[in-house]
Motif scaffolding. Sequence first.
Motif, PDB file in Angstrom:
ATOM      1  N   ASP A 165       0.883  -0.862  -0.231  1.00 55.21           N
ATOM      2  CA  ASP A 165       0.058  -0.194  -0.162  1.00 55.21           C
ATOM      3  C   ASP A 165       0.763   1.355  -0.329  1.00 55.21           C
ATOM      4  O   ASP A 165       1.702   2.198   0.309  1.00 55.21           O
ATOM      5  CB  ASP A 165      -1.293  -0.381   1.496  1.00 55.21           C
ATOM      6  CG  ASP A 165      -1.881   0.977   1.397  1.00 55.21           C
ATOM      7  OD1 ASP A 165      -1.602   1.881   0.232  1.00 55.21           O
ATOM      8  OD2 ASP A 165      -2.479   1.334   1.798  1.00 55.21           O
ATOM      9  N   GLU A 166       1.080   1.691  -0.900  1.00 49.77           N
ATOM     10  CA  GLU A 166       1.720   2.888  -1.296  1.00 49.77           C
ATOM     11  C   GLU A 166       3.330   2.669  -0.039  1.00 49.77           C
ATOM     12  O   GLU A 166       3.521   3.808   0.724  1.00 49.77           O
ATOM     13  CB  GLU A 166       1.615   4.191  -0.998  1.00 49.77           C
ATOM     14  CG  GLU A 166      -0.011   3.914  -1.617  1.00 49.77           C
ATOM     15  CD  GLU A 166      -0.752   5.441  -2.346  1.00 49.77           C
ATOM     16  OE1 GLU A 166       0.445   6.423  -2.277  1.00 49.77           O
ATOM     17  OE2 GLU A 166      -1.447   5.860  -2.744  1.00 49.77           O
ATOM     18  N   ILE A 194       2.716 -10.199  -6.591  1.00 51.65           N
ATOM     19  CA  ILE A 194       2.834  -8.574  -6.084  1.00 51.65           C
ATOM     20  C   ILE A 194       1.839  -7.954  -6.939  1.00 51.65           C
ATOM     21  O   ILE A 194       1.128  -7.613  -7.770  1.00 51.65           O
ATOM     22  CB  ILE A 194       3.969  -7.535  -6.484  1.00 51.65           C
ATOM     23  CG1 ILE A 194       5.095  -8.326  -5.535  1.00 51.65           C
ATOM     24  CG2 ILE A 194       3.269  -6.600  -5.338  1.00 51.65           C
ATOM     25  CD1 ILE A 194       6.759  -8.230  -5.157  1.00 51.65           C
ATOM     26  N   VAL A 195       1.272  -6.971  -5.528  1.00 50.77           N
ATOM     27  CA  VAL A 195      -0.113  -6.115  -5.854  1.00 50.77           C
ATOM     28  C   VAL A 195       0.020  -4.965  -5.497  1.00 50.77           C
ATOM     29  O   VAL A 195       0.716  -4.937  -3.868  1.00 50.77           O
ATOM     30  CB  VAL A 195      -1.753  -6.680  -5.143  1.00 50.77           C
ATOM     31  CG1 VAL A 195      -2.538  -5.282  -5.500  1.00 50.77           C
ATOM     32  CG2 VAL A 195      -2.161  -7.393  -6.166  1.00 50.77           C
ATOM     33  N   TYR A 196       0.255  -3.560  -5.996  1.00 50.72           N
ATOM     34  CA  TYR A 196       1.037  -2.722  -5.240  1.00 50.72           C
ATOM     35  C   TYR A 196       0.488  -1.641  -6.102  1.00 50.72           C
ATOM     36  O   TYR A 196      -0.681  -1.060  -6.754  1.00 50.72           O
ATOM     37  CB  TYR A 196       2.839  -2.484  -5.994  1.00 50.72           C
ATOM     38  CG  TYR A 196       3.809  -1.778  -6.183  1.00 50.72           C
ATOM     39  CD1 TYR A 196       4.781  -1.318  -4.971  1.00 50.72           C
ATOM     40  CD2 TYR A 196       3.086  -0.601  -6.583  1.00 50.72           C
ATOM     41  CE1 TYR A 196       5.502  -0.574  -4.856  1.00 50.72           C
ATOM     42  CE2 TYR A 196       4.282   1.300  -6.198  1.00 50.72           C
ATOM     43  CZ  TYR A 196       5.096   0.305  -4.858  1.00 50.72           C
ATOM     44  OH  TYR A 196       5.781   2.030  -5.239  1.00 50.72           O
ATOM     45  N   VAL A 197      -0.366  -0.791  -4.734  1.00 51.75           N
ATOM     46  CA  VAL A 197      -1.350   0.241  -4.694  1.00 51.75           C
ATOM     47  C   VAL A 197      -0.074   1.938  -5.070  1.00 51.75           C
ATOM     48  O   VAL A 197       0.905   1.616  -4.243  1.00 51.75           O
ATOM     49  CB  VAL A 197      -2.268   0.192  -3.775  1.00 51.75           C
ATOM     50  CG1 VAL A 197      -2.864   1.672  -3.449  1.00 51.75           C
ATOM     51  CG2 VAL A 197      -3.557  -1.132  -3.828  1.00 51.75           C
ATOM     52  N   THR A 198      -0.861   2.706  -6.299  1.00 51.39           N
ATOM     53  CA  THR A 198       0.137   3.514  -5.527  1.00 51.39           C
ATOM     54  C   THR A 198      -0.710   4.358  -6.734  1.00 51.39           C
ATOM     55  O   THR A 198      -1.681   4.542  -7.286  1.00 51.39           O
ATOM     56  CB  THR A 198       0.869   3.360  -6.669  1.00 51.39           C
ATOM     57  OG1 THR A 198       2.182   4.700  -6.490  1.00 51.39           O
ATOM     58  CG2 THR A 198       1.209   3.085  -7.939  1.00 51.39           C
ATOM     59  N   HIS A 199      -0.537   5.742  -6.960  1.00 50.09           N
ATOM     60  CA  HIS A 199      -1.370   6.935  -7.287  1.00 50.09           C
ATOM     61  C   HIS A 199      -0.214   7.485  -8.117  1.00 50.09           C
ATOM     62  O   HIS A 199      -0.274   8.933  -9.156  1.00 50.09           O
ATOM     63  CB  HIS A 199      -1.731   8.464  -6.154  1.00 50.09           C
ATOM     64  CG  HIS A 199      -0.787   8.992  -5.568  1.00 50.09           C
ATOM     65  ND1 HIS A 199      -0.305   8.760  -4.090  1.00 50.09           N
ATOM     66  CD2 HIS A 199       0.058   9.988  -5.664  1.00 50.09           C
ATOM     67  CE1 HIS A 199       0.440   9.480  -4.072  1.00 50.09           C
ATOM     68  NE2 HIS A 199       0.571  10.395  -4.701  1.00 50.09           N
ATOM     69  N   ASP A 200       1.396   7.117  -8.067  1.00 51.83           N
ATOM     70  CA  ASP A 200       2.507   7.632  -8.924  1.00 51.83           C
ATOM     71  C   ASP A 200       2.117   6.769 -10.201  1.00 51.83           C
ATOM     72  O   ASP A 200       2.840   5.820 -10.204  1.00 51.83           O
ATOM     73  CB  ASP A 200       3.594   7.093  -7.858  1.00 51.83           C
ATOM     74  CG  ASP A 200       4.624   8.497  -8.919  1.00 51.83           C
ATOM     75  OD1 ASP A 200       5.085   8.388  -9.992  1.00 51.83           O
ATOM     76  OD2 ASP A 200       5.505   9.050  -8.338  1.00 51.83           O
TER      77      ASP A 200
END
Length: 340
Positions: A165-166, A194-200
Motif C-alpha cells: 500500500d503505497e 505482488i499487488v502494488y497500490v499507488t497514485h504515482d
Amino acid sequence: METECRNIGMTFGKTKALQDINLTIHDGDFLAILGPSGCGKTTLLRLLAGFSAPTQGEIRIGAELVAGNGYVKSPNERNISMVFQSYALWPHMTVEQNIAFPIRNSRFVTAKQRSNCSERVQQLVEMVGLHAMEKRLPAQLSGGQRQRVALARALAAEPALLLMDEPLSNLDSELRIEMRQELKRLHRATGTTIVYVTHDQSEALALANRIVVMNHGRIEQVGTAKEIYEAPQTEFVARFVGRSNLLHGHWTENRFLPEGAETVWQLKDVPDTFRKSGLLALKPEQLRISEKNNGIPATIKEIEYLGAEMRVLLSSGQTALEMRTKEMHYQVGDALWLTV
C-alpha cells in the motif's frame, strides 16, 4: 496461484466505493493498481487482505473462496503478506526478530521452514542489503533501511500474495528511485505475486508488468505499461497517465481534422471511444512545432526548463496544450503552429 475478483462491489452507506470489479491476478504478476485519491484502489487492497468484506461478489485465492456470499476469511487465514505505507515494524524487535516473526507464527509455514528460520532470516537480510544490521532496532535505521526490513518480513513466510500500500510514499525522491530498483530485483529473485497500490504513475510504469487504472470505483483499463501509456482506451486514462492533450475534431476513417485547422492528420489504431466522441489523444512529446505554418495555431503561455527537456504550455483557442521538446527557439507570447 491465481487470485480472482468476480463482480466485486463495496458500499459505505450511500457511497459506492467499488463497482463491478472483475480482475484476475496471475501467478508471478507484479500488478500495480493506479488511480487518484478516492478511486477505490486501497479499498480493493483491503478486500484482498481480508480487512473488509465486499458488499457483493467474491474473491478467490487459488481455488479457495476467501470472501463472498456473506463469508469472509480473516487476514491470518489467508496466505498473504502486506507492506504498509508506515512500515509497521515492531519497535522493540531487532531487524532479525522482525523478519523472523512471520516464520515463527504464520500458519502457512511448514515445520521444515520453521526449523530453518535462522538461515531464512540471514538469506533475506543479505537479499535486501542489510548485512551487519541484524541486531539494530528500527529507530536505529534510516527510512530506506526500515522499508527493506518491512519487505524482508513480508517475504519471509513465502506468501501466495504480497500486498503493498503505497510503500515508497514516505521516502525522498532519490531513495524512491533506488527502492524501485530494489523491488524489481526482489520480484525477479523471488517470483512472488505482488499487488502494488499507488497514485504515482511513474512508479506504476517503472515497476509493474501489468497496470490496473481505476477511477470512481471502476476499472478504466488493464494492460501493460506500454499499452496504458501509448494506447489509452478512455479519456480518463489518457489524461491521468502521461497527461495527454485531448484535441477536438472530426474523424473520417483514419483521417482526423482538428478544430480550427485546415490540415488533416492520418492516424492509425485510435480507439472507437475517441472516434465516437470526436477526440484525439496526443502525448506532450507527440506534438511538434510546424515550420510550414500549418496544423493547429497556438500561443506559448509558459516554458519550463527541466534539464533534459523543456515543458511548454500553450493555448489553442480555449484548449490548453502541453508539449515536451529538447530545443525551443520561441518565447512566451509567441504564436506558432503545432503538428503531430
